[in-house]
Design a protein around this motif. Structure first.
Motif, PDB file in Angstrom:
ATOM      1  N   VAL A 208      40.431  -8.342  -1.488  1.00 10.05           N
ATOM      2  CA  VAL A 208      40.507  -9.367  -2.535  1.00 10.05           C
ATOM      3  C   VAL A 208      41.759  -9.130  -3.388  1.00 10.05           C
ATOM      4  O   VAL A 208      42.519 -10.059  -3.690  1.00 10.05           O
TER       5      VAL A 208
ATOM      6  N   TRP B 273      43.330 -11.995  -0.333  1.00 10.17           N
ATOM      7  CA  TRP B 273      42.522 -12.645   0.701  1.00 10.17           C
ATOM      8  C   TRP B 273      41.217 -13.187   0.121  1.00 10.17           C
ATOM      9  O   TRP B 273      40.692 -12.641  -0.860  1.00 10.17           O
ATOM     10  N   GLN B 274      40.724 -14.255   0.723  1.00  6.26           N
ATOM     11  CA  GLN B 274      39.380 -14.733   0.414  1.00  6.26           C
ATOM     12  C   GLN B 274      38.416 -13.914   1.271  1.00  6.26           C
ATOM     13  O   GLN B 274      38.553 -13.908   2.494  1.00  6.26           O
TER      14      GLN B 274
ATOM     15  N   THR C 166      39.607 -14.877   5.010  1.00  6.30           N
ATOM     16  CA  THR C 166      40.472 -16.043   5.259  1.00  6.30           C
ATOM     17  C   THR C 166      41.583 -16.057   4.203  1.00  6.30           C
ATOM     18  O   THR C 166      41.542 -15.291   3.224  1.00  6.30           O
ATOM     19  N   ARG C 167      42.543 -16.964   4.380  1.00  6.96           N
ATOM     20  CA  ARG C 167      43.634 -17.070   3.409  1.00  6.96           C
ATOM     21  C   ARG C 167      43.171 -17.719   2.128  1.00  6.96           C
ATOM     22  O   ARG C 167      42.265 -18.506   2.130  1.00  6.96           O
TER      23      ARG C 167
END
Ligand SMILES: C[S@@+](CC[C@H](N)C(=O)[O-])C[C@H]1O[C@@H](n2cnc3c(N)ncnc32)[C@H](O)[C@@H]1O
Length: 201
Positions: free
Chosen positions: A179, A183-184, A200-201
């Motif tokens: 995080v 990043w998600q 994910t992005r």
């Protein structure tokens, strides 16, 4: 988790061929394994949780998928089987692991869509629709972070990475670090002490 497989490109131990059997998504797999590779005698429990809990690709999935740290190839074998329109890149520093993964892909009839490679052999301009990894936690935090900093940016813009990490080996701190890196990250599942992270992005 003993032995030299974790840090050695060419294991010195005699190969001692073995077969590892497991079931994923209702299909039985029987793969060749050998001494000198990670979890040589059974499907690693973390990889089992990953393959059971993450969203496996399907027949409509196309593009390149990456199995980062493929070992003898259980994750690669499953991905290539359930996603017949995708190409799977199986990457490992361990030469014996790469040989076993190539043999297992041929055994499963998916060898034409599996590219087995050392990290430096992966084309630099290739991006990945999905990255799957039971990453080498025991290499140490700095090296693990470096590994993820190297490969996660190669996710396609709408790509997804699935990682499994044992909680007692730092699954939650890795979640926070990802995080912090922008990043998600979702804790998609938690089972038997393992965290399955969706990135994910
Ligand atoms: C936890 S094991 C998982 C193996 C396999 N995916 C499985 O489920 O049995 C991690 C793997 O990462 C590999 N590895 C270690 N450092 C690596 C690196 N820098 N790049 C790619 N693979 C690496 C190890 O050789 C090992 O096979």
């Amino acid at each position: 988790m003993t032995g030299d497989h974790y840090f050695t490109a060419e294991p010195s131990a005699p190969a001692q061929p073995r077969e590892v059997q497991f079931t994923v998504a209702g299909r039985e797999y029987a793969l060749a394994s050998a001494a000198g590779v990670f979890s040589a005698t059974r499907l690693d429990p973390g990889s089992a949780v990953l393959l059971r809990k993450a969203e496996l690709p399907g027949p409509a999935t196309t593009g390149a998928l990456l199995d980062l740290g493929c070992g003898f190839g259980p994750i690669t074998g499953v991905l290539a089987t359930v996603a017949p329109a995708a190409t799977v890149w199986a990457v490992d520093v361990n030469e014996r692991a790469r040989e076993l993964t190539a043999a297992n892909a041929a055994r499963l009839g998916v060898g034409a869509r599996v590219r087995v490679a050392a990290p430096e052999e992966v084309p630099a301009d290739l991006d990945f629709a999905q990255i799957w990894s039971n990453p080498p936690i025991r290499v140490g935090k700095d090296e693990l972070h470096q590994l993820l900093r190297t490969w996660l940016p190669r996710l396609a813009p709408d790509g997804v990475a699935w990682l499994v990490v044992a909680r007692h080996l730092g699954g939650d701190s890795l979640h926070r670090w990802l995080v912090d890196q922008g990043w998600q990250v979702g804790r998609h599942a938690s089972q038997k002490g393992f965290r399955v992270l969706r990135v994910t992005r």
